[in-house]
Design a protein around this motif. Structure first.
Motif, PDB file in Angstrom:
ATOM      1  N   TRP A  74      -3.162   1.396   6.902  1.00  0.00           N
ATOM      2  CA  TRP A  74      -3.195  -0.006   7.345  1.00  0.00           C
ATOM      3  C   TRP A  74      -4.212  -0.785   6.506  1.00  0.00           C
ATOM      4  O   TRP A  74      -4.946  -1.640   7.001  1.00  0.00           O
ATOM      5  CB  TRP A  74      -3.570  -0.125   8.817  1.00  0.00           C
ATOM      6  N   ASP A 107      -0.600   5.486   6.863  1.00  0.00           N
ATOM      7  CA  ASP A 107      -0.561   4.349   7.779  1.00  0.00           C
ATOM      8  C   ASP A 107      -0.350   4.806   9.216  1.00  0.00           C
ATOM      9  O   ASP A 107      -0.982   4.291  10.145  1.00  0.00           O
ATOM     10  CB  ASP A 107       0.573   3.396   7.378  1.00  0.00           C
ATOM     11  N   SER A 139       0.925  -3.163   7.560  1.00  0.00           N
ATOM     12  CA  SER A 139      -0.390  -3.810   7.543  1.00  0.00           C
ATOM     13  C   SER A 139      -0.318  -5.279   7.148  1.00  0.00           C
ATOM     14  O   SER A 139      -1.203  -6.051   7.515  1.00  0.00           O
ATOM     15  CB  SER A 139      -1.369  -3.059   6.639  1.00  0.00           C
ATOM     16  N   THR A 196      -4.656  -4.769   6.417  1.00  0.00           N
ATOM     17  CA  THR A 196      -5.244  -5.491   7.553  1.00  0.00           C
ATOM     18  C   THR A 196      -6.753  -5.290   7.537  1.00  0.00           C
ATOM     19  O   THR A 196      -7.223  -4.149   7.534  1.00  0.00           O
ATOM     20  CB  THR A 196      -4.675  -4.978   8.884  1.00  0.00           C
TER      21      THR A 196
END
Length: 612
Positions: free
Chosen positions: A267, A450, A118, A270
């Motif tokens: 993630w 993730d 990420s 992000t």
């Protein structure tokens, strides 16, 4: 094996990356320069990305009402990545690039995806800029793409909407010409956009000077009506901050507003956003409506956007691969040092005997070997896809066109297979750790979280399956599937020259024949019924079987290279063990998947809604 060693085997021994240096575009490079790039990427990932992977997972992006706040480590990691030149690694010298093969750029980026997926999510910026280099005007390339490659700007892809999701036919964002002189704007025909876009990765942050959104929207016709379906979609550059023709910020904020952050399973480093275009929060030049510059012709938006989508799909496949690889390495390390139990047999019943490391147990070895086969096989698949990109750009014309079509067929597999099976690798990594695996004391639970997003990212499993069976295997008269079959047959012939590989060669030949027969039978149902409904009802099991066939081919092809070194190299022995595992444990699964495809099974269509 360390990732670096695996990459070097795949690049040089399997894919013959050095042959690319004999092409004019890459003539300044050599194996030494390639290795220097890998070394730089590995170092930056180790120093700037990996130490902060847990931090960005726990310290999620937050919005203070004016800006998105991220950990300082995220800024430093991106600065180091941009300064390395890797954003423009495959670009021309003339714009600051290195003119590296895309294969090497992809290999270098594996280190960042493995260290922190990420933090290392630069794929949309590269994909955004590459789309503009392929389809934008000269000024759009200079102002927007070049400044993405040098790190000043970042990029996004704005397709989905809250009410539409993946159904792009139902996009409601509209773009209207901005004044009578809208066609004379140097940066491209100028429009005002109004609408909402959802699930926009990196949609708002302070990591760079500007964010360049590529937005799909519909232009009203002469009667003010939106053209229904995807044919009405056009593509627009919508910068967060307006710029002049030299790429300098004008000081005007565009009418693009952050409406909220999505808080995700994984993630987390992000930002993922809901963006409002043209709601009037930031009126620009005296009016509401976000200013956007059209790319290409009206109604050509989806075709252009596929350039970026296909690149992003392969990048997601690589991200999934490296998460699987990271989990494999973590569980392998754990299995070597964690003592538990004793081996079966008389000695194992003696509690006075010392416990053995869990890697001594057959079932733990099964789980480790499965992870290795999934992760290293997926890595080979995605590097092969990158090699095909190089063949398109620098190969002989006939070979370049074959590479284009072969990549079209393999793209749904390069995205979906790692997303499914490297997620399974992460699940097995948790299992190897036992109860510790689902605690936050160990990294494997984060790798699983993730990776779970990647079966949805850039087109769900069902979308990839419909694309494969509904379009890719039949496009251009099925020539792409024929090209893939020819490559598989070539590998079968070479493997048949090695006595140890002959059984697997025969098994692959038979399995691929099943795939081809099921493909034909699936479309016979569509011909009989006059609709593809029954055919596509079983597109996902078809894709699973197809993907396993492709990975069996890749492992057998790798084995033909590894075979020669097996007597002296434990790494080669490991690759042959993965091949053996895949053919004994994985390839036989395709029979069950293809049975429902060939029979046109309608279970999922026939079940009444009330039965759920």
């Amino acid at each position: 094996m360390a990732l670096r060693d695996t990459l070097e085997f795949l690049l040089y021994d399997w894919l013959d990356a050095e042959a690319l240096t004999r092409r004019p575009r890459h003539a300044d490079h050599s194996r030494e320069t390639f290795n220097a790039v890998l070394e730089t990427a590995e170092r930056i990932a180790r120093e700037k990305f990996a130490p902060f992977n847990r931090l960005v997972d726990s310290d999620e992006p937050r919005f203070d009402g004016e800006k998105v706040i991220l950990p300082r480590a995220t800024y430093e990691a991106r600065e180091a990545y941009a300064a390395s030149g890797l954003l423009s690694a495959a670009q021309d010298y003339a714009i600051g690039g290195m003119q590296l093969p895309f294969l090497l750029e992809s290999a270098a980026n594996t280190f960042f995806a493995k260290a922190s997926v990420s933090i290392g999510a630069n794929m949309l910026t590269s994909g955004n800029a590459n789309l503009l280099m392929a389809h934008g005007s000269a000024l759009q390339q200079t102002v927007f793409a070049h400044n993405a490659f040098n790190g000043r700007f970042t990029g996004t892809m704005c397709l989905s909407e809250p009410q539409a999701g993946s159904s792009l036919s139902d996009v409601a964002t509209r773009a209207t010409p901005d004044g009578e002189d809208y066609e004379s704007e140097p940066l491209g025909p100028r429009y005002r956009l109004r609408g909402h876009k959802m699930w926009i990765s990196a949609g708002d942050h302070e990591l760079a000077e500007n964010i360049v959104h590529l937005v799909l929207a519909k232009i009203p016709d002469a009667r003010g009506q939106l053209v229904p379906g995807v044919k009405g979609l056009s593509l627009f550059i919508v910068p967060k901050h307006l710029v002049d023709v030299h790429g300098q910020l004008t000081g005007e904020r565009n009418d693009v507003a952050l409406a909220g952050l999505n808080h995700k399973l994984g993630w987390r480093g992000t930002t993922n956003t809901l963006l409002n275009f043209g709601e009037g929060r930031y009126p620009v030049r005296g009016a509401a409506g976000a200013i956007g510059y059209r790319v290409g012709a009206p109604g050509d938006g989806l075709r252009l956007m596929f350039h970026m989508m296909n690149e992003a799909r392969i990048a997601i496949g690589m991200a999934a691969t490296m998460l699987g690889y990271a989990g494999y390495e973590a569980s392998l390390e754990y299995a070597k040092v964690r003592p538990q139990g004793r081996l079966p047999g008389a000695a194992g019943k003696n509690a006075a005997m010392p416990q053995v490391p869990i890697i001594a147990h057959a079932d733990v070895r099964r789980m480790l070997l499965a992870q290795k086969a999934y992760a290293e096989g997926a890595l080979a698949l995605n590097l092969l896809a990158a090699r095909l990109v190089d063949e398109q750009h620098t190969g002989a014309p006939a070979g370049a066109d074959d590479a284009r079509l072969l990549l079209e067929v393999l793209t749904p597999i390069a995205k979906s297979w790692p997303s499914e099976w490297c997620l399974e690798a992460n699940s097995l990594a948790i299992q190897v750790h036992g109860g510790y695996g689902y605690t936050r004391d160990f990294p494997v639970e984060q790798y699983w979280r993730d990776n779970r997003l990647n079966m949805i990212h850039e087109g769900t499993h069902g979308i990839q399956a419909n694309d494969l069976l509904g379009r890719k295997v039949r496009m251009e008269g099925g020539r792409g599937l024929q090209l893939l079959t020819a490559r598989i047959q070539s590998t079968v012939r070479r493997a048949s020259d090695h006595a140890a590989l002959q059984p697997w060669a025969r098994q692959l030949e038979q399995a691929w024949q099943q795939v081809l027969q099921a493909t034909e039978q699936a479309w016979q149902w569509a011909q009989v019924e006059g609709s593809p409904t029954r055919t596509l009802a079983n597109a996902v099991p078809y894709m699973q079987a197809f993907g396993h066939g492709v990975l069996a081919w890749i492992w057998l092809d790798v084995a033909t290279v590894a075979q020669a070194a097996a007597a002296q190299s434990t790494a080669a022995q490991g690759r042959l063990a993965c091949t053996r595992y895949f053919f004994h444990y994985e390839l036989p699964k395709i029979g069950a998947w293809l049975q429902v495809v060939a029979q046109g099974d309608t279970t999922c269509i026939d079940v009444p809604l009330e039965a759920f």
